[in-house]
Design a protein around this motif. Sequence first.
Motif, mmCIF file in Angstrom:
data_model
loop_
_atom_site.group_PDB
_atom_site.id
_atom_site.type_symbol
_atom_site.label_atom_id
_atom_site.label_comp_id
_atom_site.label_asym_id
_atom_site.label_seq_id
_atom_site.Cartn_x
_atom_site.Cartn_y
_atom_site.Cartn_z
ATOM 1 N N PHE A 252 84.159 0.458 -40.728
ATOM 2 C CA PHE A 252 84.381 0.954 -42.063
ATOM 3 C C PHE A 252 85.431 2.307 -42.209
ATOM 4 C CE2 PHE A 252 82.612 4.118 -45.006
ATOM 5 C CZ PHE A 252 82.403 3.249 -46.148
ATOM 6 N N ARG A 253 85.645 2.829 -41.014
ATOM 7 C CA ARG A 253 86.574 3.892 -41.303
ATOM 8 C C ARG A 253 87.860 3.293 -41.361
ATOM 9 N NH1 ARG A 253 86.587 9.772 -38.862
ATOM 10 N NH2 ARG A 253 88.755 10.309 -39.252
ATOM 11 N N ARG B 93 92.873 1.257 -47.172
ATOM 12 C CA ARG B 93 92.849 0.921 -48.774
ATOM 13 C C ARG B 93 93.658 2.541 -49.345
ATOM 14 N NH1 ARG B 93 86.874 0.080 -49.758
ATOM 15 N NH2 ARG B 93 86.340 -1.742 -48.384
ATOM 16 N N ALA B 94 93.503 3.477 -48.290
ATOM 17 C CA ALA B 94 94.040 4.513 -48.780
ATOM 18 C C ALA B 94 95.655 4.531 -48.648
ATOM 19 C CB ALA B 94 93.621 5.839 -48.170
ATOM 20 N N GLN B 95 96.043 3.648 -47.592
ATOM 21 C CA GLN B 95 97.548 3.458 -47.643
ATOM 22 C C GLN B 95 98.121 2.474 -48.775
ATOM 23 O OE1 GLN B 95 98.209 2.155 -43.645
ATOM 24 N NE2 GLN B 95 97.617 4.011 -42.735
ATOM 25 N N VAL C 172 75.713 0.620 -34.395
ATOM 26 C CA VAL C 172 76.122 1.556 -35.381
ATOM 27 C C VAL C 172 77.262 2.147 -35.246
ATOM 28 C CG1 VAL C 172 75.491 3.794 -36.275
ATOM 29 C CG2 VAL C 172 73.886 2.057 -35.866
ATOM 30 N N ALA C 173 77.624 2.419 -33.902
ATOM 31 C CA ALA C 173 79.047 3.179 -33.645
ATOM 32 C C ALA C 173 80.325 1.820 -34.140
ATOM 33 C CB ALA C 173 79.137 3.562 -32.191
ATOM 34 N N ALA C 174 79.967 0.678 -33.863
ATOM 35 C CA ALA C 174 80.881 -0.455 -34.267
ATOM 36 C C ALA C 174 81.287 -0.577 -35.417
ATOM 37 C CB ALA C 174 80.563 -1.676 -33.478
#
Length: 188
Positions: A179-180, A186-188, A172-174
């Motif tokens: 995902f982050r 994408r935001a850049q 789950v952490a990976a």
Amino acid sequence: MRSGPIALRAAGAALALLLAPAAGTALAHDGVQATVTPSTTAPDTDVDIRVQGCGGTTGAAKSQAFTADSELTGRDGGYPLSGAARIRPGLEDGTYRVSVTCDGHDHHDVGTVHVKHHQQPTHRPVPVAPVRAGGGGTAAFAAPAAPGVAQTASADGLGTPYTLLGLGMAAVAAVAVAFRSSRRRRAQ
């Protein structure tokens, strides 16, 4: 008839005035006080001595309980003097008086030290079970299982359920990190 009591009173007042300077001199040195820490100790141990009321920067503390006189030192300006002493080995239990020499005067019985042979306990309490406090639950692994305490680990480790739980949490952490990271690209 009244002259007798008046004369007696006058003589008493004169005597009081005559002795007043001597009494003031005696009381001027009575403000010295010695404190021994710890106040109750065993033979053949060290103690700290703190003396208040001396005007100078040096002095000495003496007691029948000490192996030798203790040198006292301090700062000028009304600060306490301090030193250390060793309690005589083989000393009998009891209270011993401490005297101090400072400002060129002896100050007798300005402190005490209590000497008591420490008794070794014949029974030492032994904990039965680990305390469940802090450590994230590691107390269960520090001691063998006791009555009423659940043991979650075997000699081979935590076991299959905890291994699978740990692998699932790592997965789950990976996924969350991946995902982050993709959202930032994408935001850049």
